[in-house]
Design a protein around this motif. Structure first.
Motif, PDB file in Angstrom:
ATOM      1  N   LEU A   1       0.944  -1.192   0.024  1.00  0.00           N
ATOM      2  CA  LEU A   1       0.096  -0.108  -0.108  1.00  0.00           C
ATOM      3  C   LEU A   1       0.930   1.326  -0.245  1.00  0.00           C
ATOM      4  O   LEU A   1       1.861   1.189   0.709  1.00  0.00           O
TER       5      LEU A   1
ATOM      6  N   GLY B   1       0.795   5.751  -0.244  1.00  0.00           N
ATOM      7  CA  GLY B   1      -0.118   6.804   0.080  1.00  0.00           C
ATOM      8  C   GLY B   1      -0.330   7.711  -1.185  1.00  0.00           C
ATOM      9  O   GLY B   1      -0.574   7.170  -2.234  1.00  0.00           O
ATOM     10  N   ARG B   2      -0.850   9.104  -1.161  1.00  0.00           N
ATOM     11  CA  ARG B   2      -1.419   9.713  -2.130  1.00  0.00           C
ATOM     12  C   ARG B   2      -0.469  10.150  -3.237  1.00  0.00           C
ATOM     13  O   ARG B   2      -0.791   9.960  -4.415  1.00  0.00           O
TER      14      ARG B   2
ATOM     15  N   ARG C   1       1.577   5.841  -3.894  1.00  0.00           N
ATOM     16  CA  ARG C   1       0.576   4.673  -4.173  1.00  0.00           C
ATOM     17  C   ARG C   1       1.308   4.277  -5.722  1.00  0.00           C
ATOM     18  O   ARG C   1       1.268   3.022  -6.086  1.00  0.00           O
TER      19      ARG C   1
ATOM     20  N   THR D   1      -7.002   1.723  -2.004  1.00  0.00           N
ATOM     21  CA  THR D   1      -6.797   2.824  -1.346  1.00  0.00           C
ATOM     22  C   THR D   1      -7.963   3.358  -0.255  1.00  0.00           C
ATOM     23  O   THR D   1      -7.470   4.255   0.408  1.00  0.00           O
ATOM     24  N   ASN D   2      -8.836   2.792  -0.490  1.00  0.00           N
ATOM     25  CA  ASN D   2     -10.145   3.183   0.486  1.00  0.00           C
ATOM     26  C   ASN D   2      -9.655   2.573   1.721  1.00  0.00           C
ATOM     27  O   ASN D   2      -9.654   1.381   1.838  1.00  0.00           O
TER      28      ASN D   2
ATOM     29  N   TRP E   1     -10.086  -1.446   4.391  1.00  0.00           N
ATOM     30  CA  TRP E   1      -8.498  -2.069   5.009  1.00  0.00           C
ATOM     31  C   TRP E   1      -8.862  -3.021   5.841  1.00  0.00           C
ATOM     32  O   TRP E   1      -8.187  -4.223   5.782  1.00  0.00           O
TER      33      TRP E   1
END
Length: 292
Positions: A145, A147-148, A151, A173-174, A178
């Motif tokens: 995973l 991040g913004r 990713r 990413t939601n 998770w």
């Protein structure tokens, strides 16, 4: 110690001197590192009380670490905190004020070369090899995973690992989804996270949840280190600053590609078989253009 900008953080200095500290100083050091860097930003009296030590202990330790005194120590902490929360506009203005009068290509090349050199001096080959061995172990499931911004790095590593070995999952990413991924994680599985400044709060929660299930966490972060590091068993910190409003991912990508090579080489026979099968699937679906 000068308070000017440096690639060495205060936490680096504390860890480097930890073995020579007294018992009380070690207690203070552990308190400072536990909620770093915020734990060192109060008055000297507050810092001492929070650690359960005397104010002279605080004064002696910061000098032992190489700082001129407690104000110099705090100045460095403030510099680090400012650097980690800077937005793109602030970063651009800081670089623009000090930018040399050379072409952008040259300035970028100099910064990237310096970043790569400094990053490699701080990475232990043994830790890198251990991370590669964890990822190559086919008994372990791999989760990734980013991040913004990062990713895309997670997706790049996922695409290659998916070819090299089975059991690789890229987490959506939601953040609300998770827990569904954590539900399937087993002890010994590997979670690879990418988190650079400005650190994302949800990642800390994910890392803690995975760690509680016995998952090995490999973190790629910057020199200031994401809070996720507290839950990670392997942390790779890269230099990311360049003359731009944005941070650079070049050094992190270098580490990813080196890791890909290490993993595929460790199980090359199996990897080669998967590649052959995949190429056959490509041919049957005519995804790629073939020479006439």
């Amino acid at each position: 110690m000068s308070s000017k900008a440096t690639s060495t953080t205060v936490s680096d200095v504390i860890n480097a001197h930890f073995t020579v500290l007294t018992r009380a100083e070690k207690q203070l050091a552990e308190t400072l590192l536990d909620n770093y860097p915020v734990s060192g930003l109060g008055s000297i009296t507050t810092v001492a009380e929070n650690a359960g030590v005397s104010t002279p202990t605080v004064a002696r330790m910061v000098q032992k670490l190489g700082f001129r005194g407690f104000p110099d120590f705090q100045a460095r902490l403030h510099q680090e905190l400012e650097a980690t929360i800077s937005n793109p506009i602030t970063k651009h203005d800081r670089w623009a004020a000090n930018a040399p009068g050379t072409h952008t290509l040259n300035r970028f090349a100099d910064a990237i070369t310096s970043n790569l050199r400094e990053t490699l001096t701080q990475i232990e080959p043994q830790e890198f090899d251990e991370a590669a061995a964890l990822i190559a172990d086919r008994k372990r499931s791999i989760y990734l995973l980013g991040g913004r911004i990062t990713r895309s790095l997670a997706d790049y590593l996922f695409t290659h690992l998916q070819v090299i070995r089975p059991g690789v999952t890229e987490i959506a990413t939601n953040a609300s989804a998770w827990p569904h991924y954590v539900l399937d994680m087993r002890q010994g599985d590997v979670l690879i996270l990418f988190d650079i400044r400005r650190y994302e709060q949800e990642m800390v929660t994910l890392a803690k949840s995975a760690r509680e299930r016995g998952v090995e966490i490999i973190l790629f972060t910057d020199r200031w280190s994401s809070p996720v590091a507290k839950s990670a068993s392997r942390v790779f910190r890269s230099q990311i600053e360049v003359p731009s409003a944005w941070d650079s991912s070049v050094v992190i990508l270098f580490l990813i590609e080196a890791l890909i090579e290490a993993v595929q080489s460790s199980n090359w026979d199996e990897t080669r078989d998967r590649m052959k099968t995949l190429e056959g699937l490509f041919d049957s679906t005519r995804i790629f253009r073939k020479p006439v």
